[in-house]
Design a protein around this motif. Sequence first.
Motif, PDB file in Angstrom:
ATOM      1  N   PRO A   1      37.177 -10.622   5.385  1.00  0.00           N
ATOM      2  CA  PRO A   1      36.155 -11.538   5.917  1.00  0.00           C
ATOM      3  C   PRO A   1      36.711 -12.571   6.891  1.00  0.00           C
ATOM      4  CG  PRO A   1      35.789 -11.206   3.585  1.00  0.00           C
ATOM      5  CD  PRO A   1      37.107 -10.548   3.908  1.00  0.00           C
ATOM      6  N   PHE A   2      37.936 -13.054   6.628  1.00  0.00           N
ATOM      7  CA  PHE A   2      38.516 -14.035   7.550  1.00  0.00           C
ATOM      8  C   PHE A   2      38.840 -13.393   8.893  1.00  0.00           C
ATOM      9  CE2 PHE A   2      42.176 -16.478   9.265  1.00  0.00           C
ATOM     10  CZ  PHE A   2      41.515 -17.673   9.490  1.00  0.00           C
ATOM     11  N   MET A   3      39.417 -12.207   8.864  1.00  0.00           N
ATOM     12  CA  MET A   3      39.732 -11.535  10.127  1.00  0.00           C
ATOM     13  C   MET A   3      38.458 -11.232  10.913  1.00  0.00           C
ATOM     14  SD  MET A   3      43.016  -9.030   9.426  1.00  0.00           S
ATOM     15  CE  MET A   3      42.233  -8.051   8.150  1.00  0.00           C
ATOM     16  N   ARG A   4      37.427 -10.818  10.221  1.00  0.00           N
ATOM     17  CA  ARG A   4      36.159 -10.549  10.898  1.00  0.00           C
ATOM     18  C   ARG A   4      35.571 -11.826  11.477  1.00  0.00           C
ATOM     19  NH1 ARG A   4      33.302  -6.473   6.502  1.00  0.00           N
ATOM     20  NH2 ARG A   4      34.327  -4.546   7.202  1.00  0.00           N
TER      21      ARG A   4
ATOM     22  N   ILE B   1      38.576  -5.734  16.359  1.00  0.00           N
ATOM     23  CA  ILE B   1      39.688  -5.279  15.543  1.00  0.00           C
ATOM     24  C   ILE B   1      39.822  -3.761  15.570  1.00  0.00           C
ATOM     25  CG2 ILE B   1      40.626  -5.186  13.209  1.00  0.00           C
ATOM     26  CD1 ILE B   1      39.265  -7.883  12.688  1.00  0.00           C
ATOM     27  N   VAL B   2      38.712  -3.059  15.354  1.00  0.00           N
ATOM     28  CA  VAL B   2      38.762  -1.599  15.262  1.00  0.00           C
ATOM     29  C   VAL B   2      39.270  -0.955  16.552  1.00  0.00           C
ATOM     30  CG1 VAL B   2      37.400   0.488  14.927  1.00  0.00           C
ATOM     31  CG2 VAL B   2      37.024  -1.506  13.450  1.00  0.00           C
TER      32      VAL B   2
ATOM     33  N   ALA C   1      46.295  -7.659  11.285  1.00  0.00           N
ATOM     34  CA  ALA C   1      46.510  -9.063  11.632  1.00  0.00           C
ATOM     35  C   ALA C   1      46.842  -9.212  13.103  1.00  0.00           C
ATOM     36  CB  ALA C   1      47.623  -9.657  10.764  1.00  0.00           C
ATOM     37  N   ALA C   2      47.646  -8.293  13.621  1.00  0.00           N
ATOM     38  CA  ALA C   2      47.979  -8.335  15.042  1.00  0.00           C
ATOM     39  C   ALA C   2      46.729  -8.146  15.888  1.00  0.00           C
ATOM     40  CB  ALA C   2      49.011  -7.256  15.371  1.00  0.00           C
TER      41      ALA C   2
ATOM     42  N   LEU D   1      43.298 -21.603  14.926  1.00  0.00           N
ATOM     43  CA  LEU D   1      43.229 -20.771  13.740  1.00  0.00           C
ATOM     44  C   LEU D   1      43.250 -21.622  12.468  1.00  0.00           C
ATOM     45  CD1 LEU D   1      42.994 -17.708  13.595  1.00  0.00           C
ATOM     46  CD2 LEU D   1      45.443 -17.598  13.112  1.00  0.00           C
ATOM     47  N   CYS D   2      44.017 -22.702  12.489  1.00  0.00           N
ATOM     48  CA  CYS D   2      44.045 -23.622  11.347  1.00  0.00           C
ATOM     49  C   CYS D   2      42.687 -24.290  11.141  1.00  0.00           C
ATOM     50  CB  CYS D   2      45.131 -24.672  11.545  1.00  0.00           C
ATOM     51  SG  CYS D   2      46.814 -24.065  11.337  1.00  0.00           S
ATOM     52  N   ALA D   3      42.052 -24.667  12.231  1.00  0.00           N
ATOM     53  CA  ALA D   3      40.720 -25.273  12.130  1.00  0.00           C
ATOM     54  C   ALA D   3      39.726 -24.274  11.551  1.00  0.00           C
ATOM     55  CB  ALA D   3      40.258 -25.751  13.506  1.00  0.00           C
ATOM     56  N   ALA D   4      39.807 -23.026  12.014  1.00  0.00           N
ATOM     57  CA  ALA D   4      38.936 -21.987  11.474  1.00  0.00           C
ATOM     58  C   ALA D   4      39.250 -21.721  10.003  1.00  0.00           C
ATOM     59  CB  ALA D   4      39.083 -20.704  12.287  1.00  0.00           C
ATOM     60  N   GLY D   5      40.536 -21.793   9.659  1.00  0.00           N
ATOM     61  CA  GLY D   5      40.942 -21.593   8.269  1.00  0.00           C
ATOM     62  C   GLY D   5      40.395 -22.666   7.349  1.00  0.00           C
ATOM     63  N   ALA D   6      40.357 -23.900   7.815  1.00  0.00           N
ATOM     64  CA  ALA D   6      39.807 -24.988   7.009  1.00  0.00           C
ATOM     65  C   ALA D   6      38.311 -24.794   6.774  1.00  0.00           C
ATOM     66  CB  ALA D   6      40.068 -26.322   7.691  1.00  0.00           C
TER      67      ALA D   6
END
Length: 203
Positions: A24-27, A35-36, A63-64, A75-80
């Motif tokens: 879900p995070f990668m999406r 990604i696909v 991940a790449a 990415l950190c902001a999105a992670g939070a």
Amino acid sequence: MSELPTVAAFDVDGTITTRDCVVPFMRRIAGARRIVPRLGLRPDRLIPVVAGRDRDRLKALAAAAAFRGRRYDDLCAAGATFADMVHERWLRSDTLEILQRHRDEGDRTVLVSASFEVYLRPLASLLGVDDVLATRLDVRDGVVTGGLDGPNCRGPEKVVRLHEWLGDRSAVRVVAYGDSAGDREMLADADEAHWVTRDGTAA
């Protein structure tokens, strides 16, 4: 001799949360439409990985495809933001009660997970957990390279990382919680291990 201090080590996906968080995070970051196709650009790498069921290598490739070239601060902001959502919607109340009990007893707590550190650190802050040992992304000059910083934190790597974090393993009593094959080594290494089922924990 006084009783050794306790460290409670928790897996995350399926143990603390009700579901997987990695995909879900990668999406959320890149979307399946990006990604696909990126994975399909290198069939010479992808096909052997899928055929061999190499979960660690498949995760590195995904991940790449999802993160390469992105600013780490973004990415950190999105992670939070993602951690806020997980905290609000996807946590298991039964495991949270166990986590809180360890905290109330003064035990150190740590998340040991194959999930990405970029969202587990803010989640750990929300949970009041002391530290995070998780899969890290390689970053250079503030940009994600697409590689992993060290191995995927799964299976034997969980034990390696936990021992490095503890320092003197013999000086503490480790209580571990996990729910999947990727947790078996950590559970086997613990002084007290709990297999977390969908219906609760089983010693």
